[in-house]
Scaffold this active site. Sequence first.
Site, short mmCIF file in Angstrom:
data_model
loop_
_atom_site.label_atom_id
_atom_site.label_comp_id
_atom_site.label_asym_id
_atom_site.label_seq_id
_atom_site.Cartn_x
_atom_site.Cartn_y
_atom_site.Cartn_z
N CYS A 121 30.69 -52.30 63.69
CA CYS A 121 31.10 -53.76 64.11
C CYS A 121 31.31 -53.58 65.73
O CYS A 121 32.64 -53.61 66.26
CB CYS A 121 32.37 -54.02 63.59
SG CYS A 121 31.74 -54.56 61.71
N PRO A 162 24.04 -20.75 74.47
CA PRO A 162 23.51 -22.30 74.40
C PRO A 162 23.81 -22.82 73.03
O PRO A 162 23.87 -22.26 72.02
CB PRO A 162 22.02 -21.87 74.28
CG PRO A 162 21.71 -20.55 74.23
CD PRO A 162 23.28 -19.97 74.20
N GLY A 163 23.87 -24.22 73.04
CA GLY A 163 23.94 -24.91 72.01
C GLY A 163 22.64 -25.78 71.78
O GLY A 163 21.85 -25.59 70.76
N1 LLP Z 1 29.62 -23.20 76.57
C1 LLP Z 1 30.70 -23.92 76.79
C2 LLP Z 1 31.83 -23.51 77.29
C3 LLP Z 1 30.37 -25.39 76.58
O1 LLP Z 1 31.43 -26.11 76.70
C4 LLP Z 1 29.32 -25.78 75.93
C5 LLP Z 1 29.00 -27.19 75.76
C6 LLP Z 1 28.08 -24.83 75.85
C7 LLP Z 1 28.60 -23.51 76.03
C8 LLP Z 1 26.83 -25.32 75.26
O2 LLP Z 1 26.28 -26.21 76.13
P1 LLP Z 1 24.61 -26.43 75.63
O3 LLP Z 1 23.67 -25.44 75.65
O4 LLP Z 1 24.62 -27.23 74.44
O5 LLP Z 1 24.27 -27.61 76.96
N2 LLP Z 1 28.04 -33.62 73.47
C9 LLP Z 1 27.16 -33.57 74.63
C10 LLP Z 1 27.23 -31.83 75.05
C11 LLP Z 1 28.42 -31.48 75.45
C12 LLP Z 1 28.25 -30.27 75.44
C13 LLP Z 1 29.78 -29.50 75.36
N3 LLP Z 1 29.79 -28.05 75.99
C14 LLP Z 1 25.79 -34.06 74.31
O6 LLP Z 1 25.36 -34.42 73.26
O7 LLP Z 1 24.80 -34.01 75.50
#
Ligand code: LLP
Length: 403
Positions: free
Chosen positions: A329, A261-262
């Site tokens: 802008c 997770p991120g």
């Molecule tokens: N694993 C892979 C291979 C990924 O590409 C990603 C995120 C994660 C894990 C983590 O995903 P998470 O748990 O954060 O949902 N910029 C976008 C989110 C893009 C996610 C890209 N990949 C936003 O701000 O909503």
Amino acid sequence: MIKVSKLKEAVSAYGTPLYIYDLDVIEKQYLKLKNSMSNIKDLKIYFAAKALSNISILNYFKSLGTGLETSSIEEVKIGLKCGFNKDDILYSPNGVGLEEIIEANNLGVKLNLDSLESIEAFTENYSEREISIRINPNIYAGGNERISVGHKDSKFGISEDKLSRLVKIEQEGKLIVSGIHVHTGSDILKNEELELTVNKIFKIARKFKNLKSINLGGGIKVQYFDGDSKTDLKEYSNVICRELDKFTLETNRNIQIILEPGKFLTSESGFFLTKVNNIKKSYNTKFAQVNSGFNHFIRPTLYNSYHEIIKLNKDNDEKETYNVVGYICEKDTFAQQRTINKLKVGDLICFKNAGAYCFSMSSNYNSRVKPAEACIIDNKIKLIRKRETVENLLKNQINIFVK
Ligand code: LLP
């Protein structure tokens, strides 16, 4: 949430715009995830570095015991610099050239490849190497179209019709598939979508005889406001366990489960602090203009995402409705027709859920410098990135007209 007095203290020390992260929140989220998944015997959590890649934060994750999910050779190198073990770094590129895959291979980190074509090219010279493969499960899941990446029109992952070819290459001794991986999207709205993915990936797992791990990616949903949906972690872990138990019984093999997770780990830890530059009325709209823009904080503009806004100095209870906008802008609306405490020039406002994909997606558009970053640890505020300067912007530029 961090005490408002602490946020004001951070602004007095480092000014605005400023990102600040509460490390206690990160630890709390990590433990919450670990505890809700405690019924999985062998679980490893990797933090998705792309969400928040400041080296102090990555080092903090290392101290918690997570691995690192990386999507570029640069993230791999930063992870190694932070002291992560090679084995704890998973490199999951998409669309890179063979030379970058070979570079990551030579650095010794784990590889998770997502195209049959690049796997075939890679294994010509590296057939002994164990790799993980990213599957495209043909499932549509994610908070919006841009961050839903597991469906059949997505560029990510290996489509199911290619899997028999991979099995064949493995049988010929040219490949060892030790892991399979799936990431269908971010902000996955419903538990049923996660369940669909788990079911499918365990089915595919049965095709690979050297499998040691199944990586279910990220996508765990956090709340951006009261009443917003969130992933039911207990239910998610039950679904994983159910499939894992069936798999173990049937194959007599122990499999490690990986989650990466991120957002879940950092979104709620972050606060973005800005100052009101102007209050402007134009036709029927009141604009609150802050000293930032989509160059620093792009999620509202790019995804139309909702971030709660709090005025830090509450001098009265009066409310007002604003379009909260930046100084870029171009249209850079942070919030449309949002009712908040009445603002005046100089007030401080804070955007919540600013710990994931906020600073890490910032840019220098309009030649604006990037904000500073700080964190709170043991109730103390520490600077973890200095505010950029114009000199930083010019550092790598070459003026061919000056001798
Ligand atoms: N694993 C892979 C291979 C990924 O590409 C990603 C995120 C994660 C894990 C983590 O995903 P998470 O748990 O954060 O949902 N910029 C976008 C989110 C893009 C996610 C890209 N990949 C936003 O701000 O909503």
